[in-house]
Write a protein that holds these residues in place. Structure first.
Motif, PDB file in Angstrom:
ATOM      1  N   TRP A 230       0.721  -1.143   0.014  1.00 18.12           N
ATOM      2  CA  TRP A 230       0.176   0.123  -0.099  1.00 18.12           C
ATOM      3  C   TRP A 230       1.205   1.001  -0.445  1.00 18.12           C
ATOM      4  CZ3 TRP A 230      -4.872   0.833  -0.948  1.00 18.12           C
ATOM      5  CH2 TRP A 230      -5.834  -0.340  -0.760  1.00 18.12           C
ATOM      6  N   GLY A 231       2.254   1.079   0.564  1.00 13.35           N
ATOM      7  CA  GLY A 231       3.169   2.805   0.688  1.00 13.35           C
ATOM      8  C   GLY A 231       2.794   3.486   2.077  1.00 13.35           C
ATOM      9  N   GLN A 232       2.729   4.707   1.168  1.00 18.73           N
ATOM     10  CA  GLN A 232       2.598   5.526   1.744  1.00 18.73           C
ATOM     11  C   GLN A 232       0.870   5.645   2.564  1.00 18.73           C
ATOM     12  OE1 GLN A 232       3.714   9.790   0.376  1.00 18.73           O
ATOM     13  NE2 GLN A 232       4.587  10.145   2.257  1.00 18.73           N
ATOM     14  N   GLY A 233       1.182   5.976   3.743  1.00 22.12           N
ATOM     15  CA  GLY A 233      -0.253   5.643   4.351  1.00 22.12           C
ATOM     16  C   GLY A 233      -0.561   4.459   4.808  1.00 22.12           C
ATOM     17  N   ARG A 234       0.260   3.557   4.730  1.00 15.60           N
ATOM     18  CA  ARG A 234       0.395   3.013   5.780  1.00 15.60           C
ATOM     19  C   ARG A 234       2.121   2.161   6.547  1.00 15.60           C
ATOM     20  NH1 ARG A 234      -3.782  -1.353   4.415  1.00 15.60           N
ATOM     21  NH2 ARG A 234      -5.819  -0.940   3.913  1.00 15.60           N
ATOM     22  N   TYR A 235       2.546   3.241   5.966  1.00 19.68           N
ATOM     23  CA  TYR A 235       3.680   3.113   6.828  1.00 19.68           C
ATOM     24  C   TYR A 235       4.302   2.616   8.430  1.00 19.68           C
ATOM     25  CZ  TYR A 235       6.353   4.137   2.730  1.00 19.68           C
ATOM     26  OH  TYR A 235       7.021   4.203   1.235  1.00 19.68           O
ATOM     27  N   ASP A 236       2.653   3.323   9.299  1.00 20.62           N
ATOM     28  CA  ASP A 236       2.564   2.939  10.763  1.00 20.62           C
ATOM     29  C   ASP A 236       2.647   1.570  10.457  1.00 20.62           C
ATOM     30  OD1 ASP A 236       0.170   3.155   8.912  1.00 20.62           O
ATOM     31  OD2 ASP A 236      -0.828   4.251  10.753  1.00 20.62           O
ATOM     32  N   GLN A 237       1.627   0.886  10.348  1.00 21.86           N
ATOM     33  CA  GLN A 237       1.592  -0.479  10.009  1.00 21.86           C
ATOM     34  C   GLN A 237       2.728  -0.972  10.075  1.00 21.86           C
ATOM     35  OE1 GLN A 237      -1.803  -2.253   8.118  1.00 21.86           O
ATOM     36  NE2 GLN A 237      -3.471  -0.330   8.743  1.00 21.86           N
ATOM     37  N   VAL A 238       3.414  -0.571   9.004  1.00 26.60           N
ATOM     38  CA  VAL A 238       4.904  -2.023   8.748  1.00 26.60           C
ATOM     39  C   VAL A 238       6.124  -0.900   9.927  1.00 26.60           C
ATOM     40  CG1 VAL A 238       7.129  -0.926   7.490  1.00 26.60           C
ATOM     41  CG2 VAL A 238       4.360  -0.887   5.877  1.00 26.60           C
ATOM     42  N   VAL A 239       5.864   0.023  10.745  1.00 22.94           N
ATOM     43  CA  VAL A 239       6.596   0.271  11.734  1.00 22.94           C
ATOM     44  C   VAL A 239       6.063  -0.585  12.549  1.00 22.94           C
ATOM     45  CG1 VAL A 239       7.878   1.730  13.513  1.00 22.94           C
ATOM     46  CG2 VAL A 239       7.759   1.699  10.864  1.00 22.94           C
ATOM     47  N   ALA A 240       4.813  -0.838  12.956  1.00 26.60           N
ATOM     48  CA  ALA A 240       4.381  -0.958  13.835  1.00 26.60           C
ATOM     49  C   ALA A 240       4.673  -2.902  14.436  1.00 26.60           C
ATOM     50  CB  ALA A 240       2.964  -1.441  14.200  1.00 26.60           C
ATOM     51  N   ILE A 241       4.464  -3.078  13.126  1.00 28.19           N
ATOM     52  CA  ILE A 241       4.900  -4.816  12.948  1.00 28.19           C
ATOM     53  C   ILE A 241       6.428  -5.468  12.802  1.00 28.19           C
ATOM     54  CG2 ILE A 241       4.092  -6.700  10.375  1.00 28.19           C
ATOM     55  CD1 ILE A 241       2.226  -5.460   9.829  1.00 28.19           C
ATOM     56  N   PHE A 242       6.699  -4.821  12.416  1.00 26.03           N
ATOM     57  CA  PHE A 242       8.655  -5.184  12.676  1.00 26.03           C
ATOM     58  C   PHE A 242       8.975  -5.246  14.205  1.00 26.03           C
ATOM     59  CE2 PHE A 242       9.653  -3.736   7.820  1.00 26.03           C
ATOM     60  CZ  PHE A 242      10.415  -4.852   7.867  1.00 26.03           C
ATOM     61  N   ALA A 243       8.523  -3.895  14.374  1.00 27.79           N
ATOM     62  CA  ALA A 243       8.487  -3.800  15.973  1.00 27.79           C
ATOM     63  C   ALA A 243       7.758  -5.250  16.331  1.00 27.79           C
ATOM     64  CB  ALA A 243       7.873  -2.608  16.622  1.00 27.79           C
ATOM     65  N   LEU A 245       7.084  -7.901  15.185  1.00 29.41           N
ATOM     66  CA  LEU A 245       7.872  -9.205  15.648  1.00 29.41           C
ATOM     67  C   LEU A 245       9.309  -8.854  15.692  1.00 29.41           C
ATOM     68  CD1 LEU A 245       8.308 -11.907  13.628  1.00 29.41           C
ATOM     69  CD2 LEU A 245       8.498 -10.080  11.834  1.00 29.41           C
ATOM     70  N   PHE A 246      10.326  -7.785  15.542  1.00 29.71           N
ATOM     71  CA  PHE A 246      11.643  -7.511  16.384  1.00 29.71           C
ATOM     72  C   PHE A 246      11.146  -8.869  17.971  1.00 29.71           C
ATOM     73  CE2 PHE A 246      13.887  -4.973  18.694  1.00 29.71           C
ATOM     74  CZ  PHE A 246      15.852  -5.330  18.827  1.00 29.71           C
ATOM     75  N   LEU A 247      10.015  -7.673  19.082  1.00 28.42           N
ATOM     76  CA  LEU A 247       9.847  -8.008  19.843  1.00 28.42           C
ATOM     77  C   LEU A 247       9.288  -9.349  20.310  1.00 28.42           C
ATOM     78  CD1 LEU A 247       8.185  -5.114  21.422  1.00 28.42           C
ATOM     79  CD2 LEU A 247      10.188  -5.430  21.691  1.00 28.42           C
ATOM     80  N   THR A 248       8.755 -10.143  19.608  1.00 29.40           N
ATOM     81  CA  THR A 248       8.223 -11.221  19.977  1.00 29.40           C
ATOM     82  C   THR A 248       9.899 -12.775  19.458  1.00 29.40           C
ATOM     83  OG1 THR A 248       7.029 -11.793  18.698  1.00 29.40           O
ATOM     84  CG2 THR A 248       7.177 -13.066  18.489  1.00 29.40           C
ATOM     85  N   ILE A 249      10.777 -11.742  18.299  1.00 27.08           N
ATOM     86  CA  ILE A 249      11.647 -13.222  18.136  1.00 27.08           C
ATOM     87  C   ILE A 249      12.981 -12.538  19.929  1.00 27.08           C
ATOM     88  CG2 ILE A 249      14.034 -13.472  16.734  1.00 27.08           C
ATOM     89  CD1 ILE A 249      12.034 -12.467  14.503  1.00 27.08           C
ATOM     90  N   VAL A 250      12.950 -11.847  19.909  1.00 27.77           N
ATOM     91  CA  VAL A 250      13.913 -10.947  21.195  1.00 27.77           C
ATOM     92  C   VAL A 250      13.523 -11.820  22.876  1.00 27.77           C
ATOM     93  CG1 VAL A 250      14.742  -9.707  23.011  1.00 27.77           C
ATOM     94  CG2 VAL A 250      14.312  -8.808  20.493  1.00 27.77           C
ATOM     95  N   VAL A 251      12.011 -12.109  22.900  1.00 26.77           N
ATOM     96  CA  VAL A 251      11.691 -12.943  23.842  1.00 26.77           C
ATOM     97  C   VAL A 251      12.023 -14.387  23.549  1.00 26.77           C
ATOM     98  CG1 VAL A 251       9.191 -13.501  25.161  1.00 26.77           C
ATOM     99  CG2 VAL A 251      10.091 -10.973  24.820  1.00 26.77           C
ATOM    100  N   ILE A 252      11.675 -14.659  22.425  1.00 24.64           N
ATOM    101  CA  ILE A 252      11.658 -16.083  22.288  1.00 24.64           C
ATOM    102  C   ILE A 252      12.874 -16.514  22.573  1.00 24.64           C
ATOM    103  CG2 ILE A 252      11.476 -17.914  20.377  1.00 24.64           C
ATOM    104  CD1 ILE A 252       9.479 -16.698  19.227  1.00 24.64           C
ATOM    105  N   ASP A 253      14.029 -15.718  22.100  1.00 26.87           N
ATOM    106  CA  ASP A 253      15.757 -15.868  21.848  1.00 26.87           C
ATOM    107  C   ASP A 253      15.980 -16.195  23.508  1.00 26.87           C
ATOM    108  OD1 ASP A 253      18.794 -15.706  20.627  1.00 26.87           O
ATOM    109  OD2 ASP A 253      18.536 -13.913  22.173  1.00 26.87           O
ATOM    110  N   GLN A 254      15.718 -14.850  24.290  1.00 29.76           N
ATOM    111  CA  GLN A 254      15.807 -14.978  25.087  1.00 29.76           C
ATOM    112  C   GLN A 254      15.350 -16.158  26.120  1.00 29.76           C
ATOM    113  OE1 GLN A 254      17.796 -12.697  27.248  1.00 29.76           O
ATOM    114  NE2 GLN A 254      17.989 -12.083  25.535  1.00 29.76           N
ATOM    115  N   ILE A 255      13.810 -16.854  25.697  1.00 30.74           N
ATOM    116  CA  ILE A 255      13.580 -17.725  27.013  1.00 30.74           C
ATOM    117  C   ILE A 255      14.213 -18.887  26.271  1.00 30.74           C
ATOM    118  CG2 ILE A 255      11.796 -18.824  27.319  1.00 30.74           C
ATOM    119  CD1 ILE A 255       9.526 -16.721  26.469  1.00 30.74           C
ATOM    120  N   SER A 256      14.773 -19.420  25.133  1.00 25.08           N
ATOM    121  CA  SER A 256      15.153 -20.458  24.347  1.00 25.08           C
ATOM    122  C   SER A 256      17.047 -20.721  24.638  1.00 25.08           C
ATOM    123  CB  SER A 256      15.449 -21.001  22.722  1.00 25.08           C
ATOM    124  OG  SER A 256      15.563 -19.965  22.717  1.00 25.08           O
ATOM    125  N   ASP A 257      17.099 -19.132  25.095  1.00 22.74           N
ATOM    126  CA  ASP A 257      18.748 -19.265  25.896  1.00 22.74           C
ATOM    127  C   ASP A 257      18.374 -20.056  27.081  1.00 22.74           C
ATOM    128  OD1 ASP A 257      21.662 -18.354  24.924  1.00 22.74           O
ATOM    129  OD2 ASP A 257      21.155 -17.300  26.629  1.00 22.74           O
TER     130      ASP A 257
END
Length: 267
Positions: A230-243, A245-257
């Motif tokens: 969709w591009g411009q106008g939906r970039y807030d969703q892009v940042v939210a999804i990236f954040a 996903l990043f937080l989820t991977i960090v949590v999984i990494d800490q728990i699994s480690d």
């Protein structure tokens, strides 16, 4: 001998530099624009995305909550694929391990099978399965499970090769079957390392399942693809999804480690 090693090292260095230079020139010629010319614009798109997300920052918590179901689907894809792949890897590794194999003559066959599964990228398998089965999480689960079976099978086999064979020989002397020898004599030795590798692979599969969403396999990756299209106008969703996903991977990494440390070191 020292001069010969230095000479060989120098030759390898020259060949490596020549290959890198030729590869750079080839990539530069095939590229739509020059790399150095576009280097100044490398932050143009990220700054545009972040600036729009900052303006709409008040809506980010609601976007987080809206994409939780897609994130759960991604985690389910990774979990099921890891479980199926790990079971496949357990079987293949025991059949491909010298000294433990049920059919020693077929060891090369099982090893080449693991090589083939490991050599095919998940995205290639997923694209073929999507063409056959249609879009959805099922092609992603199958694709990730097949690749996981090959990758974990190699690691599981290396761990099993270092197992002590005395319990196996003792069980064989009292008439235990091959399955009983593996279950009672080998698995107790290799289980901590196998579980550690499986947890590590689960982290990798979470990322893989998100990437496969870009080719229509569902999950949070698919939502990210739509938001970016969709591009411009939906970039807030892009940042939210990236954040998210990043937080989820960090949590999984800490728990699994943490659990890997307990399994391997008992700490």
């Amino acid at each position: 001998m020292v001069r010969r090693k230095r000479m060989y090292g120098g030759i390898l260095l020259v060949v490596f530099v020549a290959l890198m230079a030729s590869g750079w020139n080839l990539a530069e010629d095939r590229n739509a624009g020059g790399f150095l010319n576009g280097l100044g614009q490398i932050f143009a798109f990220p700054s545009e995305v972040l600036s729009e997300a900052w303006v709409k920052r008040a809506a980010l918590p609601g976007i987080f909550l809206a994409h939780i179901p897609a994130l759960i689907e991604t985690l389910n894809i990774a979990a099921v694929a890891t479980l199926v792949g790990a079971l496949m890897a357990m079987t293949l590794s025991l059949l491909a391990t010298r000294g433990l194999a049920r059919w020693p003559a077929l060891i090369p066959v099982f090893r080449r099978t693991m090589d083939a599964l490991r050599a095919m990228p998940e995205i290639v398998i997923a694209l073929v399965l999507i063409f056959i089965l249609g879009g959805g999480p099922v092609p992603a689960v199958i694709a990730i499970a097949l690749h996981t079976g090959g990758a974990l099978g190699k690691l599981f086999s290396e761990v099993a090769e270092n197992a002590d064979l005395k319990p196996v020989e003792g069980l064989a002397s009292v008439g235990a079957t091959w399955g009983q020898r593996m279950w009672l004599g080998v698995l107790p030795q290799v289980a901590p390392n196998w579980l550690s590798y499986a947890l590590l692979r689960f982290e990798i599969n979470v990322r893989a399942s998100a990437i496969l969403g870009f080719v229509g396999s569902g999950g949070i990756g698919y939502d990210l693809k739509l938001a970016m299209q969709w591009g411009q106008g939906r970039y807030d969703q892009v940042v939210a999804i990236f954040a998210l996903l990043f937080l989820t991977i960090v949590v999984i990494d800490q728990i699994s480690d943490r659990y890997r440390q307990k399994l391997v070191r008992g700490s």
